[in-house]
Design a protein around this motif. Structure first.
Motif, mmCIF file in Angstrom:
data_model
loop_
_atom_site.group_PDB
_atom_site.id
_atom_site.type_symbol
_atom_site.label_atom_id
_atom_site.label_comp_id
_atom_site.label_asym_id
_atom_site.label_seq_id
_atom_site.Cartn_x
_atom_site.Cartn_y
_atom_site.Cartn_z
ATOM 1 N N LEU A 63 6.436 -4.382 -10.904
ATOM 2 C CA LEU A 63 5.479 -3.802 -10.488
ATOM 3 C C LEU A 63 5.307 -2.343 -11.843
ATOM 4 O O LEU A 63 4.035 -2.311 -12.227
ATOM 5 N N PHE A 68 1.805 -0.962 -13.206
ATOM 6 C CA PHE A 68 1.328 -0.209 -11.775
ATOM 7 C C PHE A 68 1.902 0.842 -11.434
ATOM 8 O O PHE A 68 1.054 1.675 -10.403
ATOM 9 N N THR A 95 -9.490 2.789 -6.539
ATOM 10 C CA THR A 95 -8.339 1.654 -4.944
ATOM 11 C C THR A 95 -9.025 1.582 -3.899
ATOM 12 O O THR A 95 -10.184 2.532 -3.222
ATOM 13 N N PRO A 127 2.664 6.022 -8.813
ATOM 14 C CA PRO A 127 2.054 4.619 -9.527
ATOM 15 C C PRO A 127 1.112 5.859 -10.673
ATOM 16 O O PRO A 127 0.546 6.239 -10.983
ATOM 17 N N ALA A 131 -4.440 -1.691 -8.362
ATOM 18 C CA ALA A 131 -3.978 -2.750 -7.961
ATOM 19 C C ALA A 131 -5.086 -3.075 -6.791
ATOM 20 O O ALA A 131 -5.038 -1.652 -6.243
ATOM 21 N N TRP A 140 1.931 -5.943 -2.735
ATOM 22 C CA TRP A 140 1.102 -4.780 -2.033
ATOM 23 C C TRP A 140 2.395 -3.333 -1.575
ATOM 24 O O TRP A 140 1.806 -2.855 -1.832
ATOM 25 N N TYR A 143 4.066 -0.953 -3.669
ATOM 26 C CA TYR A 143 2.630 -0.551 -4.254
ATOM 27 C C TYR A 143 2.376 0.460 -3.803
ATOM 28 O O TYR A 143 2.358 1.534 -3.598
#
Length: 691
Positions: A63, A68, A95, A127, A131, A140, A143
């Motif tokens: 990531l 990200f 997002t 972050p 994404a 994911w 993240y």
């Protein structure tokens, strides 16, 4: 809670109605919002959603490399003033967290939470880019964890209403406590920490309550729980072992070297042997003090409290001390560890000969074999090492007296296989079900005769099998024949799956196994079946139209290639034919030898031999024979004609024209159809050739 049983029994006997409320105390409790992620806390949080330490760091680094999240190796738990938190919130508004960001902006605390550790190398994990779930797939989850943790650090604290009720029952004091979440605060956007209400009834001081039930529970003190990977990393941090960058790698090395296993972690026999042997013969190396001192010294160099040379000298002295302990006991330590290694790989007595069965590895494969080999060929296959290294566990099969086996893979939970012989027997039942002559009674006879697999059955002589099972030789022949048929089916299905995997990628909800099951249900058991299947039938197994077409085309090509190999076409020539577009035996048999030689570069005589082999296998007439001399002179004749270049020559060869004689006698209509030359063009060439 009592530690004395007599006192507990007395309290139990003395507790009588009524239960009088002596105190009702209400209060509030603040549930602080979490602090920013450093590496250790990130790993701990990732473990709660199913990630091993190594896997969490692998994904985090991926990531980070894709922009990200920030650098994931950090000891910092305080956002530096240079980090623009508002800009990060603005980025996250683009997002799926837009609603959460809006809530944070509305309820934002005056100052973000802070941990106890601050450093200047890297900020806490946060972050850094936008994404989507579709973009990141399985990554994911981590993240989202980083995003929600960041938002939680800017969110208000949660608040609880608490209640404590004191009660008296004929001189015995009891207390009940409860709590209720009144302000969710940061818990609104950080769902990884469960909040459970424990609500007590409303009572007043002096109120008398009836005792509904009374229990006296006797418990024993439990040993502390085993460490999870995340907990072990926390302990390593507390002891000063390793760094933020190395702790998860240390754990992974211990797992890969089979010193520890499982989740929670537990030492293997080898791990215990190494520890116990070193404690007995070189105890310095087993204590955290040595590593702790080295790590502290490295940090001291970093802040210029110690010189590098001084630390190096101290380190040498410590290492010399360790080697002074190790070297005299090197042989003893080795023997003790090897002894435990042998024990860990031994799973129990062979059911055939009684000698030890051991886990063995060769390249990427692993199996359980008998120490009595080659006299005893008892063998139990295991999944390849790509699925994990096989190790024995503490459980023992009550039926076969064999240790259970599990597979330990990097970054994954152990796969508990159970008793390997039980697994083998169950697996064989599926195979035996495909044999018409096999019955449950015969299966039991096979087990009684120590014949545990289809493969063993297929290799027996009919007379030997008949004697072992007490059946006729004819019955034995039938069983052996059917066993070989099933093995052939298994082989073909395995080849089919391997082939399919090259062209059909797995998707969510569609594994290769699922596709293969669809093939089996549709009667597709081999590559040849794919080649002859319709596109529609392939699509019914879960393939897209494009995938079905690609798979069918590739299957046709491979089947044809294998047919040509079986006919006797050498691999080198086969490659040339395929590169020139002659993919099937029919393609070669229907082409004129001159055209084949021209397109492939293979000599005309060799092409003639190949074509003859193929036509004979197909039951077709032999091709025309052309000598090397005739082919070369014919080429000179044709290319000497005006307007005959490589392109025209190719058309002529395709139509079976390889010299002046065959050109003059050719039928223009047939040539136009088979060679692609117009009638007029051919007639002009014929006129020139006659002259």
């Amino acid at each position: 809670r009592f530690t004395d049983k007599k006192a507990a029994d007395a309290a139990y006997a003395g507790t009588k109605d009524p239960l009088v409320v002596t105190e009702v105390k209400e209060g509030k409790r603040v549930d602080r919002a979490p602090t920013p992620f450093d590496t250790t806390q990130f790993i701990v949080a990732a473990a709660r959603i199913g990630y091993s330490a190594a896997n969490a760091m692998r994904v985090a680094e991926e990531l980070y490399m894709n922009g990200f999240i920030s650098y994931p190796r950090t000891d910092n738990t305080i956002y530096p003033p240079s980090l623009n938190l508002d800009n990060i919130l603005t980025t996250l508004e683009k997002t799926k967290f837009a609603r959460d960001v809006a809530w944070v902006r509305k309820n934002r605390r005056t100052k973000p939470t802070e941990g106890k550790k601050s450093s200047t190398d890297h900020p806490p994990i946060h972050p850094t880019g936008v994404a989507t779930e579709e973009q990141l797939g399985e990554n994911w989850k981590l993240y989202e964890l980083v995003v929600r943790r960041f938002l939680a650090t800017l969110s208000p604290d949660a608040e609880w209403a608490t209640m404590r009720i004191g009660m008296d029952a004929t001189g015995q004091n009891y207390v009940a406590t409860g709590s209720r979440l009144t302000e969710a605060g940061w818990r609104t956007i950080y769902p990884y920490s469960e909040a459970k209400d424990s609500i007590l009834p409303v009572v007043k001081k002096g109120e008398k309550l009836k005792i509904q039930d009374l229990n006296l529970e006797e418990k024993q003190t439990q040993p502390p729980p085993r460490y999870s990977q995340s907990k072990l990393i926390q302990v390593m941090e507390e002891l000063g072992l390793g760094t933020k960058s190395t702790r998860h790698e240390v754990i992974q090395k211990l797992i890969s070297r089979k010193y520890i296993e499982g989740n929670p972690l537990r030492p293997t026999l080898v791990g215990k042997a190494v520890t116990e042997s070193l404690e007995a013969h070189a105890s310095t190396i087993t204590r955290p003090d040595m590593t702790q001192k080295l790590e502290q010294a490295m940090e001291a160099i970093k802040v210029r409290n110690k010189s590098r040379d001084g630390v190096v000298d101290d380190s040498r002295k410590m290492l010399h001390q360790v080697f002074d302990e190790l070297e005299p006991n090197e042989a003893v330590i080795g023997q003790e560890i090897m002894g435990q290694t042998d024990e860990e790989l031994t799973i129990g007595p062979c059911p055939v000969c009684g000698k030890d069965l051991r886990i063995r590895r060769k390249g990427g494969s692993q199996f359980i074999g008998c120490n009595g080999y080659p006299d005893c060929t008892c063998n139990i296959s295991l999944p390849g090492t790509m699925w994990g290294s096989a190790v024995r566990t503490k459980k023992v099969c009550e039926v076969h007296n064999l240790f259970h086996v599990s597979l330990i893979a990097k970054g994954a939970r152990p796969w508990e296989m159970g008793c390997p012989l039980c697994q083998l027997i169950e697996q064989q039942k599926e195979h035996y079900a495909k044999m018409p002559a096999m019955t449950e009674a015969l299966q039991q006879k096979l087990l009684d005769a120590k014949i545990f697999s289809l493969y063993e059955l297929s290799k027996l002589e009919p007379a030997v099998l008949a004697k072992k099972l007490g059946i006729t030789k004819k019955q034995a022949e039938t069983l052996i024949h059917e066993a070989n048929d099933v093995l052939d089916l298994i082989r073909r299905r395995s080849e089919c799956k391997k082939f399919m995997k090259q062209f059909v990628p797995p998707k969510r909800g569609r594994s290769h196994t699922k596709v293969m099951n669809g093939f089996t249900e549709s009667g597709i058991n081999c590559i040849g079946d794919i080649a002859s299947a319709t596109i529609e039938s392939l699509k019914k197994t879960g393939l897209s139209e494009e995938e079905a077409k690609t798979l069918k085309t590739e299957a046709i090509s491979l089947v044809a290639k294998n047919q040509l190999k079986d006919i006797g076409i050498p691999a080198v020539s086969l490659k040339r034919y395929q590169e020139a577009g002659f993919l099937t035996p029919e393609d070669i048999a229907s082409a004129h030898p001159a055209y084949l030689a021209f397109k492939t570069g293979i000599s005309i005589e060799t092409v003639g031999k190949h074509a003859t082999l193929i036509t004979q296998s197909l039951g077709k007439p032999d091709p025309v024979k052309i000598s090397k001399k005739a082919f070369e002179s014919g080429k000179i004749e044709l290319t000497s004609l005006p307007g005959v270049g490589e392109s025209t020559l190719e058309h002529l060869y395709r139509a079976g024209i390889f010299d002046k004689k065959s050109l003059i006698s050719a039928d223009p209509a047939k040539v136009a159809k088979s060679g692609g030359l117009s009638k007029d063009h051919l007639k002009k060439l014929q006129a020139v050739a006659v002259v």
